[in-house]
Design a protein around this motif. Structure first.
Motif, mmCIF file in Angstrom:
data_model
loop_
_atom_site.group_PDB
_atom_site.id
_atom_site.type_symbol
_atom_site.label_atom_id
_atom_site.label_comp_id
_atom_site.label_asym_id
_atom_site.label_seq_id
_atom_site.Cartn_x
_atom_site.Cartn_y
_atom_site.Cartn_z
ATOM 1 N N GLY A 178 0.836 -1.191 0.000
ATOM 2 C CA GLY A 178 0.000 0.000 0.000
ATOM 3 C C GLY A 178 0.870 1.240 0.000
ATOM 4 O O GLY A 178 2.088 1.163 -0.152
ATOM 5 N N SER A 197 -4.783 -2.599 7.386
ATOM 6 C CA SER A 197 -5.510 -2.701 6.127
ATOM 7 C C SER A 197 -4.728 -3.507 5.095
ATOM 8 O O SER A 197 -5.284 -4.339 4.374
ATOM 9 C CB SER A 197 -5.808 -1.301 5.589
ATOM 10 O OG SER A 197 -6.413 -1.367 4.320
ATOM 11 N N VAL A 241 -7.292 -7.657 13.084
ATOM 12 C CA VAL A 241 -7.891 -7.448 11.770
ATOM 13 C C VAL A 241 -7.679 -8.667 10.879
ATOM 14 O O VAL A 241 -8.585 -9.109 10.168
ATOM 15 C CB VAL A 241 -7.304 -6.177 11.114
ATOM 16 C CG1 VAL A 241 -7.706 -6.091 9.648
ATOM 17 C CG2 VAL A 241 -7.781 -4.941 11.855
ATOM 18 N N PHE A 258 -4.785 -7.151 6.001
ATOM 19 C CA PHE A 258 -6.098 -7.700 5.666
ATOM 20 C C PHE A 258 -6.181 -8.015 4.170
ATOM 21 O O PHE A 258 -6.640 -9.092 3.767
ATOM 22 C CB PHE A 258 -7.185 -6.696 6.063
ATOM 23 C CG PHE A 258 -8.586 -7.170 5.808
ATOM 24 C CD1 PHE A 258 -9.270 -7.923 6.753
ATOM 25 C CD2 PHE A 258 -9.233 -6.849 4.619
ATOM 26 C CE1 PHE A 258 -10.565 -8.354 6.516
ATOM 27 C CE2 PHE A 258 -10.524 -7.270 4.373
ATOM 28 C CZ PHE A 258 -11.203 -8.026 5.321
ATOM 29 N N ASP A 259 -5.719 -7.074 3.329
ATOM 30 C CA ASP A 259 -5.754 -7.275 1.878
ATOM 31 C C ASP A 259 -4.839 -8.415 1.445
ATOM 32 O O ASP A 259 -5.150 -9.137 0.486
ATOM 33 C CB ASP A 259 -5.342 -5.990 1.155
ATOM 34 C CG ASP A 259 -6.385 -4.879 1.300
ATOM 35 O OD1 ASP A 259 -7.543 -5.208 1.638
ATOM 36 O OD2 ASP A 259 -6.034 -3.701 1.090
ATOM 37 N N ASP A 305 -2.186 2.411 6.417
ATOM 38 C CA ASP A 305 -2.627 1.629 7.569
ATOM 39 C C ASP A 305 -2.090 0.202 7.464
ATOM 40 O O ASP A 305 -2.477 -0.538 6.551
ATOM 41 C CB ASP A 305 -4.154 1.618 7.624
ATOM 42 C CG ASP A 305 -4.678 0.852 8.831
ATOM 43 O OD1 ASP A 305 -3.895 0.641 9.779
ATOM 44 O OD2 ASP A 305 -5.856 0.461 8.831
#
Length: 401
Positions: free
Chosen positions: A262, A270, A311, A273-274, A267
């Motif tokens: 990212g 995040s 998460v 999670f992806d 984050d």
């Protein structure tokens, strides 16, 4: 009377003449001066053709045929060569992990002077008095074995040496090997849980403080798993360190593993999670997530690490949390281990920089501190210098032949 009338007429005429002259003079003063015509300078360029009598007689110019007129040369145009298409890096085939620690034994044996050889030298003395046993204790403590493990080992050695009586070098080496293997723990499960299950790919979090080599370890672990036949997806969740994602992506490209990344400063939770989501979509065996280097003194960052784990668990369980420790930090590494263990459930330890000046006793100390096994050790800067930890091979390297 006639003379008077004549004089009056002459005076009137004179006055009228004088008045006319005055008025005429005033009018001349008020008229503006005549403007001068502008001077126009003829251009120096060739004059326009004239007509009529002013036209100059035509001059005869030599005439050439079409064949005699040279054609203008075409301008040289530099044609840029088409840019070479970016060539994807060749996918490497990592060497098998089976017996890798044995092959790296020469590097690990550099730690002998601080532990193995020192103990053998002391145990080979003809008389083992109290001073000698204190020296053995000091040797173990200096090698970062830890106080409690050191006391246990010394007590067992004293008992067995007393029973053994006469001691040959081979007997001493065998005795020391048995006790060190027992201390390290040969029965522990040191398998990295990286096999795909019903919920999806196995998820491995790699954690640790700055500078211990987490990103490099994650890349090397990807090579270990690929060498063992696993398909891997990498998650670049270290968004705080510049170029960490680029570094991890380079490791992945070398073995054909995709990297999910990212924006810098994004984050981490995040991205993690992806990465797991991508691993599920691709049907990968393992998702390796490289987390940011976190100072154990900053509570906020430690909380962020706990958030990453929570998460990721929305997809399924986290199978492994590997804590990367620098073997050269000694007791400071144990402090780091305690703090991380309070935030996430550590399931395994990766000891890096165990070659060179590292002291092998840290393996025992950190296992005792956390109650979890050392699963991987790093023995150099090479791409394949990360090896599964094997207690027997490790002890053999420490005590030498």
């Amino acid at each position: 009377m006639e003379y008077v009338i004549l004089a009056v007429v002459i005076a009137v005429v004179a006055i009228g003449a004088i008045a006319g002259l005055v008025v005429s003079g005033r009018r001349r003063q008020q008229l503006p001066p005549k403007s001068q015509a502008p001077v126009i300078t003829a251009p120096k360029t060739p004059q326009e053709p004239q007509v009529g009598e002013e036209a100059a007689p035509p001059t005869e110019e030599p005439r050439r045929t079409v064949e005699e007129v040279p054609l203008p040369e075409a301008p040289e145009v530099e044609v840029e060569a088409p840019a070479e298409a970016e060539v994807a890096p060749a996918i490497e085939v990592p060497e098998p992990t089976a017996g890798r620690l044995v092959r790296l034994r020469s590097r690990l044996s550099r730690s002998q002077n601080s532990l193995g050889k020192g103990l053998l030298t002391l145990l080979s003395r003809e008389h083992l008095d109290e001073d000698t046993w204190e020296e053995i204790e000091d040797t173990l403590l200096t090698a970062d074995v830890g106080v409690a493990p050191t006391q246990e080992l010394v007590e067992r050695l004293r008992t067995r040496v007393k029973v053994l009586g006469t001691r040959t070098p081979d007997e001493l080496r065998g005795l020391l090997r048995e006790e060190l293997v027992e201390l390290v723990g040969e029965d522990s499960d040191r398998t990295v849980r990286s096999t795909k299950h019903e919920q999806g790919p196995a998820v491995v979090l790699v954690v640790g403080v700055n500078g211990v080599g987490k990103t490099t370890t994650t890349g090397k672990l990807a090579r270990v798993l690929v060498a063992d036949g696993r398909t891997v997806v990498l998650g670049a969740a270290d968004t705080f360190r510049a170029a960490a994602a680029d570094q991890l992506q380079t490791w992945g490209e070398r073995v054909g593993a995709r990297t999910v990344r990212g924006p810098e400063g994004g984050d981490p939770a995040s991205i993690a999670f992806d990465a797991v989501k991508e691993g599920i979509a691709e049907g990968a065996d393992t998702v390796l997530i490289d987390t940011a280097g976190r100072l154990h003194t900053k509570t906020g960052l430690m909380d962020e690490l706990g958030k990453v784990k929570r998460v990721v668990e929305k997809h399924g369980p986290v199978d492994e949390v590997l804590l990367v420790l620098d073997a050269t930090t000694g007791q400071n590494g144990l402090i780091q281990a305690r703090v991380f263990a309070e935030v996430v459930d550590i399931t395994g330890i990766v000891l890096t920089k165990l070659d060179g000046t590292a002291k092998g006793g840290i393996v025992v100390a950190v296992q005792r501190e956390l109650g979890v096994p050392v699963k991987l050790i790093g023995l150099g800067e090479g791409a394949d210098d990360l090896a599964p930890f094997e207690p027997g091979a490790f002890v053999d390297a420490l005590i030498g032949d």
